[in-house]
Design a protein around this motif. Structure first.
Motif, PDB file in Angstrom:
ATOM      1  N   PRO A 175      12.366  52.166  36.332  1.00 22.44           N
ATOM      2  CA  PRO A 175      13.724  51.967  36.851  1.00 22.44           C
ATOM      3  C   PRO A 175      14.077  50.507  37.122  1.00 22.44           C
ATOM      4  O   PRO A 175      15.245  50.123  37.034  1.00 22.44           O
ATOM      5  N   GLU A 189      11.596  58.494  37.765  1.00 24.98           N
ATOM      6  CA  GLU A 189      12.256  58.702  36.480  1.00 24.98           C
ATOM      7  C   GLU A 189      12.210  57.387  35.706  1.00 24.98           C
ATOM      8  O   GLU A 189      12.489  56.325  36.245  1.00 24.98           O
ATOM      9  N   CYS A 190      11.849  57.452  34.448  1.00 24.98           N
ATOM     10  CA  CYS A 190      11.871  56.256  33.614  1.00 24.98           C
ATOM     11  C   CYS A 190      12.487  56.617  32.262  1.00 24.98           C
ATOM     12  O   CYS A 190      12.858  57.766  32.022  1.00 24.98           O
ATOM     13  N   GLU A 191      12.616  55.628  31.412  1.00 27.55           N
ATOM     14  CA  GLU A 191      13.194  55.840  30.090  1.00 27.55           C
ATOM     15  C   GLU A 191      12.129  55.655  29.025  1.00 27.55           C
ATOM     16  O   GLU A 191      11.303  54.737  29.107  1.00 27.55           O
ATOM     17  N   SER A 225      15.304  58.584  26.026  1.00 24.16           N
ATOM     18  CA  SER A 225      15.267  59.831  26.779  1.00 24.16           C
ATOM     19  C   SER A 225      14.663  59.591  28.151  1.00 24.16           C
ATOM     20  O   SER A 225      13.882  58.663  28.357  1.00 24.16           O
ATOM     21  N   ALA A 226      15.045  60.437  29.106  1.00 22.88           N
ATOM     22  CA  ALA A 226      14.499  60.354  30.458  1.00 22.88           C
ATOM     23  C   ALA A 226      13.099  60.945  30.463  1.00 22.88           C
ATOM     24  O   ALA A 226      12.823  61.940  29.785  1.00 22.88           O
ATOM     25  N   ARG A 227      12.219  60.316  31.209  1.00 22.19           N
ATOM     26  CA  ARG A 227      10.837  60.791  31.328  1.00 22.19           C
ATOM     27  C   ARG A 227      10.403  60.650  32.777  1.00 22.19           C
ATOM     28  O   ARG A 227      10.674  59.617  33.398  1.00 22.19           O
ATOM     29  N   ARG A 228       9.761  61.663  33.317  1.00 21.52           N
ATOM     30  CA  ARG A 228       9.300  61.599  34.702  1.00 21.52           C
ATOM     31  C   ARG A 228       7.804  61.312  34.725  1.00 21.52           C
ATOM     32  O   ARG A 228       7.012  61.974  34.050  1.00 21.52           O
TER      33      ARG A 228
END
Length: 202
Positions: free
Chosen positions: A113, A91-93, A83-86
């Motif tokens: 990233p 933005e990271c995963e 899932s994407a996480r800020r």
């Protein structure tokens, strides 16, 4: 219960069972009895746990070592979820894998990233009910994660860990009688190991 490894099995490849032994090895300094029970549940000898840790360290320090995210995928397989996480402006995963020893937890790896791993620890599984944390007495070993303690006893202050896989939190919490204490909690791989009660607050 996770399947037992046959005595004649080859030591390769490094498996999810081996990875659980690595998690346990880091927790043995704080909670040897819990680690011993978990080791028996996994059906692994002390020598087997030491060997798993030796092989893990060899992978980490090998000149041909994979990037951390790739290493976890090779050992644990495809993530259960991505899932994407800020974090701030980036933005990271967030990659999650199940951990059979702790069914309500997941091993989370945060990937930047550029592919670098920012964090790697145990978190509560999405949708799983966490513990109710109101007093010092609720903070028992292996019962909760860093995030859960930080939320329950905000504001909590991060403390420098004694090793790369260890974290700490300083916070104030009441005991069962309502008296507040200054506390320092220690975590390994994100899971609570022990709480030191430094003193009472007026």
């Amino acid at each position: 219960m996770p399947a037992r490894r046959p005595a004649s099995a080859s030591p390769s490849p490094f498996t999810p069972l081996d990875f659980q032994l690595v998690l346990l090895r880091r927790m043995a300094d704080h909670n040897p009895d819990l680690v011993e029970d978990a080791r028996h549940e996994l059906g692994v000898t002390i020598a087997g746990m030491r060997e798993a840790n030796r092989r893990w360290q060899a992978m980490l320090h090998s000149p041909r070592s994979r990037a951390a995210a790739s290493r976890y995928r090779s050992v644990l397989g495809a993530p259960e979820s991505v899932s994407a996480r800020r974090i701030g402006d980036l933005e990271c995963e967030a990659l999650l894998w199940p951990v059979p020893l702790w069914p309500s937890l997941r091993f989370e790896v945060m990937v930047a990233p550029n592919g670098a791993v920012w964090n790697e620890w145990l978190v509560r599984a999405p949708g799983a009910t966490g513990p109710v944390l109101r007093t010092v007495e609720d903070l028992t070993p292996w019962s909760c994660t860093v995030d859960e303690v930080a939320r329950a006893f905000a504001p909590a202050r991060p403390l420098e860990g004694t090793a790369p896989t260890r974290w700490g939190l300083a916070f104030s919490a009441p005991d069962a009688s309502g008296v507040r204490h200054d506390c320092a909690a220690e975590f390994t791989w994100g899971l609570l190991q022990r709480v030191a009660v430094a003193g009472r607050r007026p």
